[in-house]
Scaffold this motif. Structure first.
Motif: not given
Length: 210
Positions: A53-71
């Protein structure tokens, strides 16, 4: 069996509030939390949760980058976005990157609980505002786009609609992830869309999926 959950949000108060909410639910277990995408990825790799369960705008990775990396790193984890941002510049990249659901932070807690449970079994959940945006894009492009999908393209799209990642679909069909991506690219072109969620919505709207 409980749903194992990781919370990623850069506001400690939000994380505390969410953790307190989930304590009340015996089938939902928070196994980790983080304040940014990099830490969230590390926690998810370590804990192998069912849902992130994640927010989108956070320090470091963008939300989309985080989701893509997690996948890529933890393909079994379903990503459910919980944020205050509902603009196209946030919604569409998140869904395209692989988020299975998208909720706003003003959602009732029962809706959040239902969404987490749905995400854990591969079902997509969109808040009404987000769903309207996605369907609006589908309607805008639907009239001019051809919709003749091959049997294999329909099969790939059906797997995506069930929440399968590219890797899941490749394994189920005994093909490579590259081939799955190629099929998806053809599907997007034929349906006149540019992301997975819009493709599924368009296919249901045209009766291509039941």
């Amino acid at each position: 069996m409980s749903v194992r959950l990781v919370i990623v949000d850069d506001h400690p108060v939000v994380r505390d509030g969410l953790r307190g909410m989930f304590v009340e639910q015996p089938d939902l277990e928070v196994v980790g939390e983080a304040g940014d995408g990099e830490r969230g990825l590390a926690v998810a790799v370590r804990e192998r949760p069912d849902v992130v369960l994640t927010d989108l705008r956070m320090p470091g990775l963008s939300g989309a980058e985080f989701i893509r990396s997690l996948a890529e790193r933890v393909p079994s984890a379903r990503v459910l976005v919980l944020t205050t941002y509902d603009g196209d510049e946030d919604v569409l990249p998140a869904l395209t990157a692989g988020a299975i659901g998208y909720l706003l932070k003003d959602s009732p807690r029962e809706e959040v609980f239902r969404a987490v449970r749905a995400a854990a079994v591969g079902e997509s959940v969109l808040s009404p505002v987000v769903a309207a945006r996605v369907l609006g894009r589908v309607r805008t492009s639907a009239a001019a786009a051809p919709a003749e999908l091959s049997e294999r393209e329909r099969t790939v799209l059906a797997l995506v609609a069930r929440g399968c990642t590219n890797k899941d679909a490749a394994a189920a069909l005994f093909i490579s992830e590259t081939t799955v991506k190629t099929h998806l690219a053809h599907i997007y072109t034929k349906l006149g869309v540019s992301d997975r969620a819009a493709a599924v919505a368009a296919a249901y709207g045209r009766g291509l999926l039941s």
